[in-house]
Design a protein around this motif. Structure first.
Motif, short mmCIF file in Angstrom:
data_model
loop_
_atom_site.label_atom_id
_atom_site.label_comp_id
_atom_site.label_asym_id
_atom_site.label_seq_id
_atom_site.Cartn_x
_atom_site.Cartn_y
_atom_site.Cartn_z
N SER A 81 35.23 40.15 41.51
CA SER A 81 35.32 41.34 41.55
C SER A 81 36.89 41.69 41.87
O SER A 81 37.35 42.54 41.33
N TYR A 82 37.42 40.78 42.65
CA TYR A 82 38.73 40.93 42.74
C TYR A 82 39.63 40.79 41.61
O TYR A 82 40.75 41.07 41.42
N ILE A 83 39.10 39.76 40.81
CA ILE A 83 39.83 39.26 39.75
C ILE A 83 39.58 40.23 38.60
O ILE A 83 40.65 40.45 37.69
N ASP A 84 38.47 40.82 38.34
CA ASP A 84 38.28 41.98 37.64
C ASP A 84 39.41 43.21 37.74
O ASP A 84 39.82 43.83 36.93
N LYS A 85 39.38 43.52 39.11
CA LYS A 85 40.34 44.75 39.42
C LYS A 85 41.80 44.16 39.54
O LYS A 85 42.52 44.99 39.73
N LYS A 86 42.10 43.03 39.05
CA LYS A 86 43.36 42.48 38.96
C LYS A 86 44.07 42.45 40.45
O LYS A 86 45.51 42.57 40.53
N HIS A 87 43.23 42.13 41.50
CA HIS A 87 44.01 41.96 42.75
C HIS A 87 44.47 40.53 42.93
O HIS A 87 45.47 40.29 43.49
N ILE A 88 43.55 39.53 42.14
CA ILE A 88 43.94 38.38 42.37
C ILE A 88 44.17 37.73 40.67
O ILE A 88 43.46 38.14 39.81
N ASP A 89 45.10 36.91 40.69
CA ASP A 89 45.46 36.37 39.28
C ASP A 89 44.57 35.03 39.49
O ASP A 89 44.78 34.04 40.27
N LYS A 90 43.93 34.88 38.31
CA LYS A 90 42.90 33.51 38.16
C LYS A 90 43.61 32.33 38.15
O LYS A 90 43.20 31.28 38.35
N LYS A 91 45.05 32.29 37.56
CA LYS A 91 45.63 31.30 37.53
C LYS A 91 46.18 30.50 38.64
O LYS A 91 46.52 29.35 38.71
N GLU A 92 46.54 31.49 39.81
CA GLU A 92 47.01 30.79 40.81
C GLU A 92 45.90 30.34 41.76
O GLU A 92 44.91 30.62 41.78
N ILE A 93 46.28 29.63 42.90
CA ILE A 93 45.39 28.85 43.98
C ILE A 93 45.01 29.90 44.67
O ILE A 93 45.93 30.43 45.47
N ILE A 94 43.66 30.28 44.89
CA ILE A 94 43.20 31.19 45.82
C ILE A 94 43.20 30.39 47.18
O ILE A 94 42.12 29.67 47.35
N ASN A 95 43.70 30.99 48.42
CA ASN A 95 43.55 30.32 49.51
C ASN A 95 43.69 31.34 50.86
O ASN A 95 43.98 32.57 50.45
N SER A 96 43.66 31.08 52.13
CA SER A 96 43.54 32.09 52.87
C SER A 96 44.76 32.81 53.20
O SER A 96 44.76 34.25 53.58
N SER A 97 46.08 32.06 53.11
CA SER A 97 47.33 32.51 53.01
C SER A 97 47.42 33.89 52.03
O SER A 97 48.04 35.04 52.35
N LEU A 98 47.03 33.47 50.96
CA LEU A 98 47.10 34.31 49.71
C LEU A 98 46.39 35.62 49.89
O LEU A 98 46.71 36.79 49.72
N LEU A 99 45.06 35.43 50.39
CA LEU A 99 44.08 36.55 50.61
C LEU A 99 44.58 37.50 51.89
O LEU A 99 44.17 38.56 52.08
N LYS A 100 45.13 36.63 52.78
CA LYS A 100 45.83 37.47 54.07
C LYS A 100 46.92 38.45 53.62
O LYS A 100 47.19 39.65 54.15
N LYS A 101 47.86 37.80 52.80
CA LYS A 101 48.89 38.70 52.25
C LYS A 101 48.66 39.95 51.42
O LYS A 101 49.00 40.86 51.62
N LEU A 102 47.58 39.60 50.50
CA LEU A 102 46.86 40.74 49.85
C LEU A 102 46.01 41.64 50.67
O LEU A 102 45.35 42.35 50.27
N LYS A 103 45.79 41.19 51.80
CA LYS A 103 44.81 42.29 52.87
C LYS A 103 43.51 42.22 52.44
O LYS A 103 42.78 43.22 52.40
N LEU A 104 43.08 41.01 51.68
CA LEU A 104 41.43 41.14 51.31
C LEU A 104 40.49 40.41 52.34
O LEU A 104 39.30 40.49 52.23
#
Length: 150
Positions: A81-104
């Protein structure tokens, strides 16, 4: 049959206080003279002379464990759902630091756990501390990858 060495313990009588001077525990009954402790019905075990008692100075902790590890839980359908809403780019590595930065996920969370609830359509690379078997299977089936940190 009772052994002789135990007989002294069995035959010991209780000291009867307040039965005259000759008993050795007469008059004040071994309580000393005057004061609150010499009287009956005294409960001053935790009394600290008007100072705030220790049990009231300490914070209430209840059932909250002190060494609780805050683990952020993320399901695959939530990632989709985050990818569909374009909160996360599917090409980059999804990790805890990225998710914290995006406040997810919560900033105070220490670890990230991926669970396999729901479906994921996009090929993604995830870096997490923990993952369920179903999440790993689903990601590998669509060609994605998950790296578990030790």
């Amino acid at each position: 049959m009772i052994r002789l060495n135990n007989r002294s313990k069995i035959n010991k009588t209780k000291i009867r206080v307040g039965r005259g001077i000759g008993s050795g525990k007469g008059k004040t009954s071994g309580r000393g003279v005057k004061g609150q402790k010499s009287r009956s019905g005294v409960s001053i075990k935790s009394f600290e002379g008007g100072q705030m008692p220790l049990y009231r100075r300490l914070p209430k902790r209840g059932f909250n464990p002190i060494l609780k590890k805050n683990i952020a839980i993320l399901n695959l359908d939530k990632i989709q759902s985050y990818i569909d809403k374009k909160h996360i780019d599917k090409k980059e590595i999804i990790n805890s630091s990225l998710l914290k930065k995006l406040k997810l996920i919560n900033i105070r969370s220490i670890k990230l756990k991926i669970l396999g609830s729901g479906e994921i359509k996009d090929k993604v690379n995830i870096e997490a501390d923990l993952a369920s078997k179903s999440a790993i299977d689903k990601l590998e089936k669509i060609g994605g990858s998950i790296q578990i940190k030790k």
